[in-house]
Design a protein around this motif. Structure first.
Motif: not given
Length: 865
Positions: A658-661, A670-675
Motif C-alpha cells: 500500500x501507500x504509507x500514511x 516506523x511511520x513511513x512504513x505504516x499503512x
C-alpha cells in the motif's frame, strides 16, 4: 478506529460482457451463468456475484479444519462435525513439586505495588510469592521493560540442587535469564537460558550444587498486553518435568465473531478444566488469546476457562464465573483460530483441575454480527477483474462483522458501556476490539453499509444520534462512548459532521438532520472557532487542546493540514445539510468560511519544494497521506496542486503493501512504513477523480491484495506495519470497518455511481474504467435500485443506467481524449462538437449529459470517423 492461509473464495476469472448485456446488468437480473462464463449478449443473464459473498449460511458456524494438535489427543478431526465420534483429551495428574525448607525467604530487585488485580480482589506481588507453594500468586517486578530483574531465594540451610524450575505467568514469561548459586563468598552462574517461551521451564545445572541461595537474573521478558514485566509464580528447588497439555486448534477459515459453543460428551469426575485461546491469526495464536477484554481492564489470564462436569455439557461461552469467583470466561470473541487445552488456572482449583479426561463432540460459534447473505445485499458490484470483485465482497464481510448489537458484556471495558446504546444495532470499529462505535470509522464503514445492506443503515444512525446527544456544553462531540464519552480527539467532531451528511445523502433521512441541526450549529459555530488561530486555521493546542489526539493519537500540534482540509469538507457538507433543511444563511456562512480556510491552507501549508502539503507548520518537515489526499477530495487543492501532491505520495510513500500514511519517521519511528486503509481511502478517491484510475487500481491491488493473501485472509486490517506485518502485533484488529474503503471507491468511483442530493433524488454516474474492461452494479436508494453497467472497448464505450422512478441525474461518459459521438437510447446527444440533447457538453475528458430522467438509458460512445 486503532495464516496457514485458508482457502479463500474460489478464484474465478469473469470475462468481458458484450455491449448487448448492458441493460440486463444494470437491471440487476439474477440468473447465473456457469462459472467462468461471460454473460451471453441479449440473454438477460448476469454474472453470478453471489459466489463472492463471504457471510456464513446461518447463525451456527463450524470450523473447517484442524490446524494443529498436541499431547494426548484422540481423533481431533471429530471436532469438525456434530455427532458420531468424539475427540478425547487426556492429561495425568502431575507429581507434586518439591518445596523449599521451612524458613526460606525471597527478595527481589523491585516489587510491583499491591492492587486489585484483574478481578477486583486485593493482591500483592512481593518476592515471597515465588516460594509460598501457591501457584496462584506471583512475584511481579516494578520496572516496566527495564532490566535486570533479580529474584533471590535464601534457605535457612544448604540444599543440594540438580537444577531449578521456573513457573511463570502465561501473560508474560522470562525470555532470557541466568540462574546463579551462592558459595558463601560469591555468585556463580549455574545455567543460562535464552529464547524461553515456556510457562514452566525446568533449568538443569551441569552438576549438582550445594547452596543456601539461588538468584534468577532476568534480562528480557515476553511483552504482553499486560506489560513487559518479570512474573514468577514459583521457583521450585529441583527439576519438575512438564506434562504436555493436550491441545487442539481449529480453524474457522476466516475471521468470525460471536459466542463459542462446545459440546462436551463426558469428562472424568475430577472437574477437569479446559482453557480456550482465540486469535485472528496463526502467528499470534499461543496459550493466551491475541486479545482479551481483560487486557484493557487490569489484566487476566488471556483465556476463557470452563470446568467440565462428568456427565458432559452443552456449553456456550458467555461472560461470567462458572463457580464462586472462579473459572471465568469472557464470552464473545472475534477470531479465526480457536485453541482448546486441557488445563486450569492454579487459582481455579478445586473448581477446575489441570488433569483428567475430556471428550468433546463438536465446536461451533453462535454468529452475532450482521448475517450478510446474497438475499440481504441491496447493492452489489461485479467487474471483469476477479481481484477487485473479491476485495469488494471481503470489505462487505469485514463490515458485517463490525455491525452488531451493542451489549455491555462485550463492548470495550474502558467505561464504554452506555444505557443509551444497549441493545441497539451499531457499527463497532472492529470484530474483536475495540468493539465501540467510533464516528471516524463510520466515515468509511457507513458508506460501505449504505451500499450493501440498506436495512443496516440504522447501525450508523444510532451511533451518530447517540454521540450528538452526548455533545459537550462547549459544542465538542465525543468520538465514541469510551471513557464515558470523554476521550479527547480533535478531529472526530469533524467526522461527525461529514458522517451525518453521508447518512442523509444515502438514506434521505431529513428527520435526523432536522433533529440534530442544533448540534451541527454548536460544533461548527462554537467549538471549532474556539480552536481557530488568527490566520483562520484550526490550531491544535488552542483552548487547552494540546493533549487531544486524533485517529492515530499522533503527537502533532499547531496548524495541521489534515485537520484543516477535513474542516473544509465538514463546512461544505454542513452547508449541504443546511440547504436541504432550508437554512440558506447558515449554508452561505459555512461556504464562505470553507473558502477562507482553504485559502489559508494553500497560503501557509503548501510546500513548493516537495510539491505537497506539509503535515504541520510545527516541528519537523513531513508530508501526510491524510492531509494531502483530503486536500484533493475536499477541493482545497486545485488541479495543479492535486496532481503534484498525488505524484509526491506515489514517489515518497509507495510500499509493497500500500501507500504509507507519512513520508518519513519524524513523527514516530516506523511511520513511513505504516499503512492505514483508513487514510488510503481518500487517496484512492482522489486518484480516480483526477484521472489516475490506473494508479488507484495499482494501489488497491497492493493494499487489499496484501491483506487478501496474508493470514487471516479475506478481512481487512486495522493497520499494516513494517514488512507488511500487523502494525500493533497481536493487538491489531484484523477485521476493521474503517479499512473497507475499497467497496465505496469501486462503486462510487470505478463504477462511477453516487448520490448528489439526499436519498438519491439526484444522482450522478461518471465511470473511471482504468484497466478494467467492464463493470456492473446496483446501488440501493429510497426510491428503488440504481443500476449501472458499462463496457470499455477498443473502439467504443457503452453504458446503461437504470434509474429509479422520481429521480434525475447527470451522466458523464469517458471520451479517451478522442473526438466522439454520443447516442442516448439511439438518439444523438453529442455530435463531436456540439449538443443535440441533454445539454451535452465536453468536460475534462468526458461528455456530460444533464437532467437525465428515470428509466433505463443506454449510452454509446464512438470515435468520430
Amino acid at each position: 478506529m486503532t495464516r496457514p492461509v485458508g482457502e479463500g473464495p474460489q478464484r474465478r476469472t469473469v470475462i468481458g460482457a458484450g455491449l448487448g448485456t448492458a441493460a440486463a446488468l444494470a437491471a440487476g437480473l439474477s440468473a447465473a451463468p456457469p462459472a467462468n462464463a461471460a454473460p451471453a449478449a441479449g440473454t438477460g443473464r448476469v454474472p453470478d456475484w453471489h459466489r463472492y459473498v463471504q457471510g456464513p449460511p446461518g447463525r451456527t458456524v463450524r470450523p473447517v479444519a484442524v490446524a494443529a494438535s498436541g499431547g494426548d489427543v484422540t481423533r481431533p478431526e471429530a471436532l469438525l462435525a456434530r455427532g458420531g465420534a468424539v475427540t478425547v483429551l487426556r492429561r495425568p495428574e502431575p507429581t507434586p513439586p518439591p518445596a523449599w525448607p521451612a524458613g526460606t525467604t525471597a527478595a527481589a530487585s523491585s516489587s510491583h505495588a499491591p492492587n486489585n488485580g484483574s478481578d477486583g480482589s486485593p493482591r500483592g506481588y512481593e518476592a515471597d510469592n515465588a516460594v509460598d507453594g501457591d501457584t496462584g500468586t506471583f512475584w511481579n517486578d516494578d520496572t516496566f521493560g527495564a532490566y535486570p530483574d533479580t529474584l533471590t531465594v535464601t534457605a535457612p540451610a544448604a540444599v543440594t540442587l540438580s537444577g531449578v524450575t521456573v513457573l511463570s505467568n502465561s501473560d508474560g514469561v522470562p525470555v532470557d535469564f541466568t540462574v546463579e548459586t551462592w558459595d558463601g563468598a560469591a555468585w556463580h552462574t549455574a545455567a543460562t537460558v535464552t529464547g524461553n517461551s515456556a510457562v514452566q521451564r525446568p533449568v538443569p545445572f551441569t552438576e549438582p550444587v550445594s547452596t543456601t541461595s539461588v538468584r534468577v537474573n532476568v534480562t528480557a521478558d515476553q511483552g504482553t498486553p499486560q506489560g513487559e514485566f518479570t512474573r514468577i509464580n514459583e521457583l521450585w528447588p529441583g527439576l519438575v518435568a512438564t506434562v504436555e497439555a493436550p491441545t487442539v486448534t481449529v480453524d474457522f477459515g476466516k475471521v468470525v465473531v460471536g459466542y463459542p459453543r462446545v459440546r462436551f460428551a463426558w469428562a472424568s469426575d475430577n472437574s477437569p478444566g479446559v482453557r480456550l485461546a482465540f486469535s485472528e491469526t496463526r502467528q499470534y495464536l499461543s496459550d493466551r488469546s491475541d486479545f482479551a477484554r481483560s487486557d484493557l481492564s487490569g489484566g487476566g489470564p488471556g483465556t476463557d476457562q470452563y470446568a467440565v462436569p462428568a456427565g458432559g455439557a452443552d456449553w456456550t461461552d458467555t461472560d461470567g464465573f462458572q463457580a464462586d469467583g472462579k473459572v471465568h470466561a469472557e464470552g464473545l470473541h472475534g477470531f479465526r483460530y480457536l485453541k482448546i487445552t486441557l488445563d486450569a488456572l492454579p487459582g481455579d482449583a478445586p473448581a477446575a483441575q489441570a488433569h483428567g479426561e475430556v471428550a468433546i463432540d463438536s465446536v461451533e460459534l453462535e454468529f452475532t454480527a450482521y448475517l450478510g447473505r446474497p438475499e440481504t445485499f441491496a447493492g452489489w458490484f461485479l467487474s471483469s477483474d476477479d481481484d477487485l470483485n473479491r476485495y469488494w465482497y471481503a470489505a462487505a464481510y469485514t463490515n458485517e462483522l463490525a455491525t452488531d448489537t451493542f451489549r455491555a458484556s462485550d463492548v470495550d471495558p474502558r467505561n464504554a458501556d452506555t444505557a443509551t446504546l444497549e441493545g441497539k444495532l451499531v457499527l463497532h470499529d472492529g470484530a474483536k476490539r475495540d468493539r465501540d462505535p467510533y464516528v471516524g470509522d463510520i466515515a468509511v464503514s457507513g458508506r460501505t453499509t449504505y451500499l450493501t445492506h440498506h436495512d443496516a443503515s440504522a447501525a450508523a444512525r444510532n451511533v451518530l444520534a447517540d454521540l450528538a446527544d452526548h455533545q459537550r456544553a462547549d459544542g465538542w462531540i465525543p468520538p465514541a462512548s469510551i471513557v464515558n464519552y470523554t476521550l479527547p480527539l480533535f478531529d472526530y467532531p469533524l467526522w461527525w459532521v461529514t458522517c451525518s451528511w453521508d447518512y442523509v445523502l444515502y438514506t434521505g433521512d431529513l428527520d435526523y438532520a432536522a433533529r440534530h441541526y442544533p448540534n451541527l450549529l454548536k460544533v461548527l459555530d462554537t467549538w471549532y472557532p474556539s480552536v481557530t488561530d488568527s490566520q483562520g486555521l484550526l490550531s491544535k493546542g488552542l483552548n487547552s487542546t494540546g493533549n487531544y489526539g486524533d485517529y492515530a493519537f499522533l503527537p502533532r500540534t499547531g496548524q495541521v493540514t489534515y485537520y484543516n482540509v477535513n474542516y473544509v469538507q465538514a463546512l461544505s457538507d454542513a452547508a449541504r445539510i443546511a440547504r436541504s433543511l432550508g437554512h440558506p444563511a447558515d449554508a452561505d456562512r459555512w461556504t464562505l468560511r470553507a473558502a477562507a480556510v482553504a485559502e489559508a491552507v494553500n497560503t501557509h501549508l503548501w510546500d513548493p519544494s516537495a510539491g505537497a502539503y506539509l503535515d504541520s507548520t510545527t516541528g519537523a518537515v513531513r508530508h501526510g497521506q491524510d492531509g494531502n489526499s483530503i486536500a484533493v477530495t475536499s477541493g482545497v487543492a486545485g488541479p495543479e496542486r492535486a496532481g503534484a501532491a498525488l505524484d509526491y505520495l506515489e514517489s515518497a510513500t509507495r510500499r509493497p503493501y500500500g501507500n504509507a500514511f507519512m513520508d518519513n519517521d519524524t513523527i514516530f519511528d516506523g511511520a513511513s512504513q505504516r499503512v492505514y486503509a483508513f487514510t488510503s481511502y481518500p487517496e484512492l478517491v482522489a486518484r480516480f477523480e483526477t484521472g489516475r484510475a490506473e494508479s488507484a487500481i495499482d494501489e488497491i491491488k497492493r493494499l487489499y491484495g496484501w491483506m487478501d493473501q496474508h493470514d487471516p485472509g479475506t478481512t481487512h486490517w486495522e493497520g499494516i506495519g513494517p514488512d507488511g506485518s500487523p502494525y500493533e502485533g497481536a493487538f491489531t484488529s484484523m477485521a476493521h470497518g474503517w479499512s473497507t474503503g475499497v467497496l465505496p471507491v469501486l462503486t462510487n468511483q470505478l463504477l462511477g455511481a453516487r448520490p448528489e442530493s439526499p436519498g438519491f433524488a439526484t444522482w450522478s454516474v461518471r465511470p473511471h474504467p482504468g484497466t478494467v474492461a467492464w463493470a456492473a452494479g446496483r446501488l440501493p436508494t429510497p426510491h428503488g435500485p440504481l443500476g449501472v453497467s458499462w463496457r470499455a472497448g477498443a473502439d467504443a464505450f457503452a453504458l446503461t443506467v437504470a434509474a429509479p422512478r422520481g429521480t434525475r441525474g447527470e451522466i458523464a461518459v469517458p471520451t479517451g481524449g478522442r473526438t466522439v459521438t454520443v447516442r442516448v437510447d439511439g438518439r444523438t446527444a453529442w455530435t463531436g462538437t456540439r449538443a443535440k440533447a441533454y445539454r451535452a457538453r465536453s468536460e475534462d475528458g468526458y461528455v456530460v449529459l444533464s437532467d437525465v430522467g428515470s428509466g433505463t438509458h443506454t449510452i454509446t460512445v464512438r470515435p468520430l470517423d
